[in-house]
Design a protein around this motif. Structure first.
Motif, PDB file in Angstrom:
ATOM      1  N   UNK A 188      38.153  64.614  35.651  1.00  0.00           N
ATOM      2  CA  UNK A 188      38.645  63.518  36.494  1.00  0.00           C
ATOM      3  C   UNK A 188      39.818  62.821  35.809  1.00  0.00           C
ATOM      4  N   UNK A 189      41.036  63.143  36.247  1.00  0.00           N
ATOM      5  CA  UNK A 189      42.226  62.558  35.644  1.00  0.00           C
ATOM      6  C   UNK A 189      42.255  61.043  35.805  1.00  0.00           C
ATOM      7  N   UNK A 190      41.850  60.548  36.985  1.00  0.00           N
ATOM      8  CA  UNK A 190      41.893  59.108  37.253  1.00  0.00           C
ATOM      9  C   UNK A 190      40.996  58.328  36.296  1.00  0.00           C
ATOM     10  N   UNK A 191      39.838  58.890  35.963  1.00  0.00           N
ATOM     11  CA  UNK A 191      38.909  58.221  35.051  1.00  0.00           C
ATOM     12  C   UNK A 191      39.515  58.114  33.656  1.00  0.00           C
ATOM     13  N   UNK A 192      40.143  59.188  33.177  1.00  0.00           N
ATOM     14  CA  UNK A 192      40.805  59.150  31.874  1.00  0.00           C
ATOM     15  C   UNK A 192      41.974  58.178  31.904  1.00  0.00           C
ATOM     16  N   UNK A 193      42.719  58.188  32.995  1.00  0.00           N
ATOM     17  CA  UNK A 193      43.867  57.295  33.130  1.00  0.00           C
ATOM     18  C   UNK A 193      43.436  55.828  33.077  1.00  0.00           C
ATOM     19  N   UNK A 194      42.297  55.506  33.691  1.00  0.00           N
ATOM     20  CA  UNK A 194      41.787  54.135  33.652  1.00  0.00           C
ATOM     21  C   UNK A 194      41.487  53.692  32.225  1.00  0.00           C
ATOM     22  N   UNK A 195      40.893  54.589  31.437  1.00  0.00           N
ATOM     23  CA  UNK A 195      40.572  54.265  30.049  1.00  0.00           C
ATOM     24  C   UNK A 195      41.828  54.141  29.188  1.00  0.00           C
ATOM     25  N   UNK A 196      42.824  54.974  29.450  1.00  0.00           N
ATOM     26  CA  UNK A 196      44.074  54.899  28.697  1.00  0.00           C
ATOM     27  C   UNK A 196      44.859  53.642  29.039  1.00  0.00           C
ATOM     28  N   UNK A 197      44.768  53.206  30.285  1.00  0.00           N
ATOM     29  CA  UNK A 197      45.539  52.036  30.725  1.00  0.00           C
ATOM     30  C   UNK A 197      44.986  50.715  30.191  1.00  0.00           C
ATOM     31  N   UNK A 198      43.779  50.755  29.599  1.00  0.00           N
ATOM     32  CA  UNK A 198      43.194  49.520  29.042  1.00  0.00           C
ATOM     33  C   UNK A 198      43.970  49.018  27.826  1.00  0.00           C
ATOM     34  N   UNK A 199      44.651  49.952  27.136  1.00  0.00           N
ATOM     35  CA  UNK A 199      45.446  49.585  25.959  1.00  0.00           C
ATOM     36  C   UNK A 199      46.902  49.892  26.267  1.00  0.00           C
ATOM     37  N   UNK A 200      47.733  48.859  26.299  1.00  0.00           N
ATOM     38  CA  UNK A 200      49.136  49.016  26.661  1.00  0.00           C
ATOM     39  C   UNK A 200      49.974  49.236  25.405  1.00  0.00           C
ATOM     40  N   UNK A 201      49.997  50.462  24.936  1.00  0.00           N
ATOM     41  CA  UNK A 201      50.805  50.820  23.771  1.00  0.00           C
ATOM     42  C   UNK A 201      51.635  52.048  24.108  1.00  0.00           C
ATOM     43  N   UNK A 202      52.608  52.351  23.241  1.00  0.00           N
ATOM     44  CA  UNK A 202      53.439  53.541  23.461  1.00  0.00           C
ATOM     45  C   UNK A 202      52.587  54.797  23.444  1.00  0.00           C
ATOM     46  N   UNK A 206      52.181  57.587  26.354  1.00  0.00           N
ATOM     47  CA  UNK A 206      52.443  59.008  26.108  1.00  0.00           C
ATOM     48  C   UNK A 206      51.238  59.857  26.492  1.00  0.00           C
ATOM     49  N   UNK A 207      50.039  59.391  26.122  1.00  0.00           N
ATOM     50  CA  UNK A 207      48.812  60.126  26.440  1.00  0.00           C
ATOM     51  C   UNK A 207      48.611  60.236  27.949  1.00  0.00           C
ATOM     52  N   UNK A 208      48.955  59.171  28.687  1.00  0.00           N
ATOM     53  CA  UNK A 208      48.810  59.202  30.145  1.00  0.00           C
ATOM     54  C   UNK A 208      49.737  60.248  30.754  1.00  0.00           C
ATOM     55  N   UNK A 209      50.946  60.352  30.216  1.00  0.00           N
ATOM     56  CA  UNK A 209      51.896  61.355  30.710  1.00  0.00           C
ATOM     57  C   UNK A 209      51.426  62.762  30.374  1.00  0.00           C
ATOM     58  N   UNK A 210      50.917  62.927  29.158  1.00  0.00           N
ATOM     59  CA  UNK A 210      50.468  64.245  28.712  1.00  0.00           C
ATOM     60  C   UNK A 210      49.210  64.699  29.452  1.00  0.00           C
ATOM     61  N   UNK A 211      48.388  63.748  29.847  1.00  0.00           N
ATOM     62  CA  UNK A 211      47.140  64.107  30.527  1.00  0.00           C
ATOM     63  C   UNK A 211      47.399  64.827  31.846  1.00  0.00           C
ATOM     64  N   UNK A 212      48.538  64.552  32.463  1.00  0.00           N
ATOM     65  CA  UNK A 212      48.907  65.276  33.684  1.00  0.00           C
ATOM     66  C   UNK A 212      49.186  66.743  33.377  1.00  0.00           C
ATOM     67  N   UNK A 213      49.831  66.979  32.230  1.00  0.00           N
ATOM     68  CA  UNK A 213      50.130  68.342  31.807  1.00  0.00           C
ATOM     69  C   UNK A 213      48.838  69.088  31.474  1.00  0.00           C
TER      70      UNK A 213
END
Length: 282
Positions: A188-202, A206-213
């Motif tokens: 579930x990409x959306x679930x991972x994206x939610x967890x990554x978005x909790x911390x607003x760092x570079x 980057x991890x959010x962009x890579x997770x799509x790949x």
């Protein structure tokens, strides 16, 4: 034909304990193993090694002779051993009717094996002769951090595309933390994206962009959870290895045979061109 299991993992992922548990679980299941240690720097091998790189190459002597640091000495030992690895393949071939699995333990410094020419030579030498599966050991506790999880997935992806062999990601230390969250993040990409978005760092961006790949990678790779300490999940993991073995014959073996034919043809062309040039000079 025995199945070759190449065990790789980051330092601290529990790889050595995993190898011990894997060998003992296979023995309890009545499976015969042929064990190979490729870590020249380890002080003590806690499993019965049929072939040990330390018998052929002395790590401290290499470090002293070539004035190298720890990582450079490990890489040099692997280079020396890879030059004679055809002998190891012959030894395994002689035992192929007597063993079910060949377990390969690699150095703790994962990049010394997975990203080196010697590691590629060893891997291809095995994969050309036997069905071969890479087992990537990930620390489940560290993977609770979504950035670390993405880093582990990227590394396993790089190994997959470099080796072109079936990959099984094993989330270890399942007795401390259940691995279900990691499987959910893979599906579930959306679930991972939610967890990554909790911390607003570079790094998180980057991890959010890579997770799509990585989404396509998750669809093709097998994953499971195990505990090297308690043995939990190992029997299920061995069943998954069976599916990876089938995948090797269906996809990877054919591609590897074609690559070898192509490489041999190019070598023949180069030798023929060299022969013509030498005759012209005469």
């Amino acid at each position: 034909m025995p199945t070759v299991l190449i065990v790789l993992g980051m330092a601290g992922s529990g790889k050595t304990t995993f190898v011990q548990r894997l060998i003992s679980t296979l023995a309890m299941m009545g499976k015969r193993t042929y064990n190979v240690n490729l870590d020249p720097a380890v002080l003590e091998v806690n499993f019965p090694a049929n072939i040990d790189i330390r018998d052929s190459v002395k790590y401290k002597s290499v470090m002293k002779t070539y004035k190298l640091g720890p990582n450079g000495a490990i890489l040099t030992c692997l280079n020396i051993f890879a030059a004679q690895f055809d002998q190891v393949v012959k030894l395994i071939e002689q035992k192929k009717g007597q063993v079910d699995y060949v377990v390969i333990d690699t150095p703790g410094q994962i990049e010394a094996f997975s990203q080196s020419a010697s590691g590629q030579i060893i891997t291809e030498s095995l994969a050309c002769t036997f069905p071969t599966v890479n087992l990537y050991i990930a620390d489940t506790v560290r993977c609770e951090n979504p950035n670390t999880f993405t880093s582990n997935m990227l590394y396993s992806l790089s190994i997959l595309y470099k080796s072109k062999l079936p990959m099984l990601v094993c989330f270890n230390k399942n007795d401390i933390l259940d691995h279900t969250f990691a499987l959910e993040w893979m599906q579930d990409f959306d679930l991972l994206d939610q967890n990554l978005s909790k911390v607003d760092t570079y790094l998180s961006s980057l991890s959010r962009s890579l997770s799509l790949v990585l989404e396509e990678f998750y669809r093709t790779v097998e994953a499971c959870g195990v505990s090297a300490r308690t043995g939990k999940g190992f029997e299920g993991m061995i069943e998954t290895v069976g599916r990876c073995r089938g995948e090797y014959f269906e996809v990877y073996h054919r591609e590897m045979v074609e690559r070898i034919k192509d490489r041999n043809a190019k070598e023949k062309e180069a030798l023929s061109a060299l022969d013509v040039a030498m005759k012209q000079q005469q």
